[in-house]
Design a protein around this motif. Structure first.
Motif, short mmCIF file in Angstrom:
data_model
loop_
_atom_site.label_atom_id
_atom_site.label_comp_id
_atom_site.label_asym_id
_atom_site.label_seq_id
_atom_site.Cartn_x
_atom_site.Cartn_y
_atom_site.Cartn_z
N ALA A 24 25.91 -0.80 2.96
CA ALA A 24 24.97 -1.21 3.72
C ALA A 24 24.51 -1.54 5.20
CB ALA A 24 24.11 -2.71 2.87
N GLU A 25 23.90 -2.00 6.13
CA GLU A 25 23.75 -2.54 6.80
C GLU A 25 24.37 -3.85 7.07
OE1 GLU A 25 20.98 -1.09 9.45
OE2 GLU A 25 21.07 0.83 8.46
N LEU A 311 14.23 -4.46 0.45
CA LEU A 311 14.98 -4.85 0.39
C LEU A 311 16.24 -4.41 1.58
CD1 LEU A 311 15.83 -8.85 -0.13
CD2 LEU A 311 14.51 -7.59 1.63
N TYR A 312 16.91 -3.44 0.22
CA TYR A 312 17.77 -2.65 0.42
C TYR A 312 17.21 -1.44 0.85
CZ TYR A 312 21.82 0.36 -0.36
OH TYR A 312 23.26 0.96 0.04
N GLY A 313 15.93 -1.03 0.52
CA GLY A 313 15.54 -0.08 1.82
C GLY A 313 15.90 0.13 3.13
N ARG A 314 15.96 -0.91 3.72
CA ARG A 314 16.13 -1.63 5.15
C ARG A 314 17.66 -2.26 5.32
NH1 ARG A 314 10.95 -4.39 7.56
NH2 ARG A 314 9.41 -3.55 6.99
N GLY A 315 18.78 -1.97 4.40
CA GLY A 315 19.62 -1.94 4.93
C GLY A 315 20.28 -3.21 4.12
N ILE A 316 19.61 -3.80 3.73
CA ILE A 316 19.68 -5.82 3.70
C ILE A 316 20.16 -5.63 2.46
CG2 ILE A 316 18.87 -7.91 3.57
CD1 ILE A 316 17.32 -6.69 5.76
N GLU A 340 21.83 -11.04 10.95
CA GLU A 340 21.58 -10.32 10.08
C GLU A 340 20.27 -10.97 9.01
OE1 GLU A 340 26.38 -8.68 8.47
OE2 GLU A 340 26.04 -11.18 8.31
N ASN A 341 20.69 -12.74 9.38
CA ASN A 341 19.94 -13.56 8.88
C ASN A 341 18.04 -12.91 9.10
OD1 ASN A 341 21.83 -14.34 7.09
ND2 ASN A 341 22.52 -16.20 9.31
#
Ligand code: PMP
Length: 363
Positions: A24-25, A311-316, A340-341
């Motif tokens: 993840a990012e 969220l994971y699709g956005r790297g989070i 990140e927040n």
């Protein structure tokens, strides 16, 4: 042989612990410190490393580190024990105070490792679930220990994954009400500024667990410790693996612990960011967050599993508890860097407002 007899019966149906790490990012799933150990301290670690003998076994009890921790906490060496992460000491607890014919009192939802350790050691588990807002059901706990037959319990303060502190007076009453061993798991205490340490001298049945993995940025090194009565510590020493804390980890932890004051600004920044994240969550419709004294926040949102994927699709990467017992539709987000927040809050708002791509599982 082309076959093997069955593993121990208590393993049947058990799932191995899975931290659900994925690339993840923004790693906001494991309550780690978003900042690695700073350059100056790293340099000192590297210099120390050069002198660590690799051909010799380490000091089994890591006495130099024990002394440092003991001194910082106003205790003697024999009131401290270090382990290969807090996780090892949690397993040692189940080995030393659990076992066949013994009983562990669990306060779910809480850190799942406690229950697994009990099951692995054939310890009976009695649950006293938390209330609907995840507070300890104090009356029910005191009543249950009053009935007798509990050998140990763990009060997680702040609790993982829900974030709230245990009430100090309740813990004192608990210590008075039972002679069961009460571990107060203070893995996140640096973010709550609250500890039961002053009660150690009066209560032989109190043991406190701490870790280097969170405030001190050493999740990769594996170092945890307990504080307790010397006789209690001696029982832990009987069950521990003799060389579980290797020479490298001992050396790294000593350097980091000697610089622990320099971690303070980072801890303060995480506490400030926590308030900002909680505030941001309040502004997102349909999201309910729970108060937190730790470096993570639990939140409730409809369709949490789908939101997690968005969220994971956005790297989070956050932690999905949506299918865990008592945690229906809950996600846990660790406090990361301000960037990140912000990225998390933006992505969550978009996900809730339907502005994120649908996860591939739904298209
Ligand atoms: N206790 C609690 C409540 C935790 O959340 C963790 C880490 N996830 C631990 C103990 C163990 O931490 P470690 O093994 O990294 O020291």
């Amino acid at each position: 042989m082309r076959s093997v007899c069955e593993a121990a019966p208590q393993l049947a149906g058990m799932q191995p612990y899975d931290p659900k790490y994925l690339p993840a990012e923004a790693f906001l799933s494991a309550n780690e410190n978003p900042h690695d150990v700073e350059t100056e301290i790293r340099r000192e670690i590297m210099n120390t490393m050069r002198r660590v003998p690799l051909n010799r076994y380490p000091d089994p009890l890591a006495n130099d580190l024990r002394d440092m921790i003991a001194e910082a906490n106003g205790l003697d060496r024999d009131q401290v024990l270090v382990g290969n992460g807090g996780d090892e000491l949690l397993f040692d607890l189940a080995l030393a105070w659990g076992g066949p014919g013994r009983t562990f009192l669990n306060l779910p939802p809480t850190f799942s490792v406690y229950e697994s350790n009990a099951r692995l050691t054939n310890t009976a588990v009695v649950d006293v679930p938390r209330t609907s807002d995840y507070r300890i059901d104090e009356e029910a706990v005191l009543e249950r220990v009053g009935q007798g037959g509990i050998d140990y319990l763990i009060v997680t303060s702040p609790n993982n994954p829900t974030g709230e502190l245990a009430d100090e007076l309740f813990v004192v009453n608990l210590l008075e009400a039972t002679d069961a061993l009460v571990m107060v798991d203070e893995a996140y205490f640096e973010f709550s500024r609250s500890t039961m340490r002053p009660y150690l001298q009066q209560h032989k049945n109190l043991v406190i667990l701490r870790t280097f993995s969170k405030a001190f940025s050493l999740a990769g090194v594996r170092m945890g410790y307990i504080l307790g009565d010397a006789e209690v510590i001696r029982e832990f020493v009987k069950v521990r693996q003799p060389y579980s804390v290797d020479a490298i980890s001992q050396a790294v932890a000593q350097v980091v612990y000697s610089h622990r004051a320099s971690f303070e600004p980072g801890i303060r920044a995480i506490i400030e960011e926590r308030a900002r994240v909680v505030d941001g969550l309040k502004r997102i419709p349909g999201v309910r967050s729970y108060p937190s004294d730790a470096n993570y926040v639990l939140l409730h949102v409809e369709n949490a599993a789908i939101i997690w994927e968005m969220l994971y699709g956005r790297g989070i990467l956050v932690r999905d508890f949506s299918r865990a017992p008592y945690l229906d539709n809950c996600l846990r987000v660790s406090i990361g860097t301000p960037e990140e927040n912000d990225a998390f809050l933006r992505a969550l708002r978009d996900a809730v407002m339907g502005k994120c791509d649908l996860p591939s599982s739904l298209t």
